[in-house]
Design an enzyme around this catalytic site. Structure first.
Site, PDB file in Angstrom:
ATOM      1  N   GLN A 140       0.811  -1.220   0.000  1.00  0.00           N
ATOM      2  CA  GLN A 140       0.000   0.000   0.000  1.00  0.00           C
ATOM      3  C   GLN A 140       0.837   1.260   0.000  1.00  0.00           C
ATOM      4  O   GLN A 140       0.325   2.344  -0.305  1.00  0.00           O
ATOM      5  CB  GLN A 140      -0.932   0.007   1.218  1.00  0.00           C
ATOM      6  CG  GLN A 140      -0.198   0.183   2.548  1.00  0.00           C
ATOM      7  CD  GLN A 140      -1.113   0.018   3.740  1.00  0.00           C
ATOM      8  OE1 GLN A 140      -1.577  -1.078   4.020  1.00  0.00           O
ATOM      9  NE2 GLN A 140      -1.377   1.120   4.443  1.00  0.00           N
ATOM     10  N   CYS A 146      -5.042   0.350   3.711  1.00  0.00           N
ATOM     11  CA  CYS A 146      -5.078  -1.068   4.085  1.00  0.00           C
ATOM     12  C   CYS A 146      -6.479  -1.642   3.974  1.00  0.00           C
ATOM     13  O   CYS A 146      -6.660  -2.814   3.624  1.00  0.00           O
ATOM     14  CB  CYS A 146      -4.544  -1.250   5.505  1.00  0.00           C
ATOM     15  SG  CYS A 146      -5.455  -0.291   6.752  1.00  0.00           S
ATOM     16  N   HIS A 291      -5.898  -0.934  11.674  1.00  0.00           N
ATOM     17  CA  HIS A 291      -5.326  -1.548  10.486  1.00  0.00           C
ATOM     18  C   HIS A 291      -6.230  -2.700  10.054  1.00  0.00           C
ATOM     19  O   HIS A 291      -7.005  -3.235  10.863  1.00  0.00           O
ATOM     20  CB  HIS A 291      -3.921  -2.069  10.798  1.00  0.00           C
ATOM     21  CG  HIS A 291      -3.141  -2.502   9.605  1.00  0.00           C
ATOM     22  ND1 HIS A 291      -2.933  -1.694   8.507  1.00  0.00           N
ATOM     23  CD2 HIS A 291      -2.509  -3.683   9.320  1.00  0.00           C
ATOM     24  CE1 HIS A 291      -2.205  -2.349   7.607  1.00  0.00           C
ATOM     25  NE2 HIS A 291      -1.946  -3.549   8.072  1.00  0.00           N
ATOM     26  N   ASN A 313      -0.885  -9.278   4.871  1.00  0.00           N
ATOM     27  CA  ASN A 313      -0.771  -7.845   5.078  1.00  0.00           C
ATOM     28  C   ASN A 313      -0.532  -7.151   3.737  1.00  0.00           C
ATOM     29  O   ASN A 313      -0.425  -7.810   2.690  1.00  0.00           O
ATOM     30  CB  ASN A 313       0.374  -7.551   6.061  1.00  0.00           C
ATOM     31  CG  ASN A 313       0.188  -6.245   6.790  1.00  0.00           C
ATOM     32  OD1 ASN A 313      -0.683  -5.442   6.456  1.00  0.00           O
ATOM     33  ND2 ASN A 313       1.022  -5.995   7.790  1.00  0.00           N
TER      34      ASN A 313
END
Length: 349
Positions: A140, A146, A291, A313
C-alpha cells in the site's frame, strides 16, 4: 524543473531542524558504542533504496534507525513462543510516523451487516494460499489504504473459490471511488464491500493500477469493467474465534487489528502473541483497531504448539514472513490477538 524559492527555503529549514535533532539525540544519550554503525545504515539504505534530501535528515534518520535496531535486538518473546523481530524497510521511521502512514482502517460503519456463519466441519488447518485463492502480497505504500487491500484480497479469494480463476483486483478503484471511506486517509472494509456490490463488481488490477494516492474516480471502470462480482457481505459475530475459524475455513476474511506497536512494525517471523499496541497484547482490554488484514488460513505451529491465524498484510514482501504475520489463535481474550476477532467481515455471492 528547479524547486521554487519557498520550497527550497522550507527544505533548508527542515534539514537544519533535523540536524539539530540529531545532535541533541547524541548529546542526551543517543550515541554510544552499541554496534549500530553508519556502515550498517548505508547498507540498509542501499538494500531498500532509501535517499534523503539533505545531510541533516540523513543524520536524523540514522538516529531513528539506531534506536529501532536497539529495540529489535532487545526484544524477547514470552516463554514458549518463537516470534522474532527483524530490521525491515521501516527502520528509519519512528513508531508514530509508521502508524500515521501505513495503517488506516477506520471502525466499521454504524449500519450493522448481517451476522453469522453457517456451520461446517472445521479442518484442523487450512491455508487458501495453497488452494490458489490468494494473490501475491501487495504494498500500500505510505497511504492509509489497508482497508481497500484487505477487502480486495477477500473478494479475490471468494472469486477464485467460486470460479477457479484467480484475478488480481483493483485497490485503486476503491481508493478513488468509495465515498464512504477517505482514500489514503483511511477507510472501512465493510463499506468497500457495499460499494462493490452496489456497482455490480470491481475492475481488474491490470485495468486500474494502484497509484498510492486518491485520484479522480474512473466511473466507467467502476460501472462496467468488472472482473469480479459480489452480492454483499456478512459480519462474523465479534469475540468468537470459533465462528471466525468457520468463516475462514470457507473463504478469506477481513479483520480489523491493532498494528500500532513497534513490535508489530518490526515483526519478522513466528507465532506473534503481542504486544500489538501500547497495551499488553491479547490479554488487554478491547484494543483500538487501526489496520486491516485478510485472514487466509489457520493452523498450529509444530515446534511451539501454538495455534495461529495466517494474516495477509499489505506492506510488501520484505515485512514479516514474506508479507504475512502469524497471529496467535484461540487466546483467552475474546478480542483475539491484536483484536483480530473484534470486527471480521467476508464478502458473499
Amino acid at each position: 524543473m528547479a524547486p521554487s524559492r519557498p520550497v527550497a527555503i522550507a527544505v533548508i529549514l527542515l534539514c537544519t531542524f533535523l540536524a539539530f535533532q540529531a545532535m541533541a539525540a547524541d548529546a542526551y544519550g543517543g550515541g554510544g558504542d552499541d554496534g549500530v554503525t553508519t556502515q550498517m545504515f548505508e547498507e540498509w539504505m542501499a538494500k531498500f533504496g532509501k535517499k534523503y534530501p539533505c545531510h541533516g535528515e540523513k543524520e536524523y534518520r540514522f538516529g531513528v534507525f539506531r534506536d529501532n535496531v536497539r529495540f529489535i535486538r532487545s526484544y524477547r518473546p514470552p516463554a514458549g513462543y518463537n516470534s522474532a523481530l527483524r530490521v525491515n524497510q521501516f527502520a528509519d521511521l519512528t513508531n508514530d510516523e509508521f502508524v500515521s502512514t501505513h495503517t488506516g482502517a477506520k471502525p466499521p460503519c454504524p449500519k450493522d451487516a448481517p451476522r453469522g456463519v453457517d456451520p461446517i466441519w472445521l479442518p484442523c488447518c487450512i491455508d487458501w494460499r495453497y488452494k490458489g485463492a490468494v494473490t501475491d502480497v501487495k504494498d500500500q505504500g505510505a497511504c492509509g489504504s489497508c482497508w481497500a487491500f484487505a477487502a480486495v484480497a477477500a473478494i479475490e479469494g471468494l472469486t477464485q473459490i467460486r470460479t477457479g480463476k484467480l484475478t488480481p483486483l483493483s485497490e485503486q478503484e476503491l481508493v478513488d471511488c468509495d465515498t464512504g471511506s477517505s482514500g489514503c486517509a483511511g477507510g472501512h472494509t465493510d463499506r468497500a464491500f457495499e460499494l462493490v456490490a452496489a456497482k455490480g463488481g470491481i475492475t481488474a488490477e491490470s485495468g486500474y493500477r494502484y497509484e498510492g494516492y486518491r485520484g479522480k474516480c474512473r466511473a466507467d471502470d467502476a460501472l462496467f469493467n468488472h472482473a469480479a462480482r459480489i452480492g454483499g457481505h456478512r459480519a462474523v459475530p465479534p469475540g468468537d474465534e470459533r465462528q471466525l475459524a468457520t468463516a475462514v475455513a470457507r473463504q478469506p476474511v477481513t479483520a480489523y487489528i491493532d498494528a500500532s506497536g513497534p513490535a508489530f512494525q518490526f515483526y519478522g517471523s513466528g507465532v506473534f502473541p503481542g504486544p500489538c499496541g501500547s497495551g499488553s497484547g491479547a490479554a488487554a482490554a478491547a484494543p483500538t483497531t487501526n489496520h486491516a488484514v485478510t485472514l487466509v488460513g489457520y493452523c498450529q505451529d509444530g515446534a511451539s504448539g501454538k495455534k495461529y491465524w495466517v494474516a495477509k498484510n499489505s506492506w510488501g514482501k520484505t515485512w514479516g514472513e514474506k508479507g504475512y504475520i502469524l497471529l496467535e489463535k484461540d487466546v483467552a481474550s475474546p478480542h483475539g490477538t491484536c483484536g483480530v476477532a473484534v470486527s471480521p467481515f467476508y464478502p458473499t455471492v
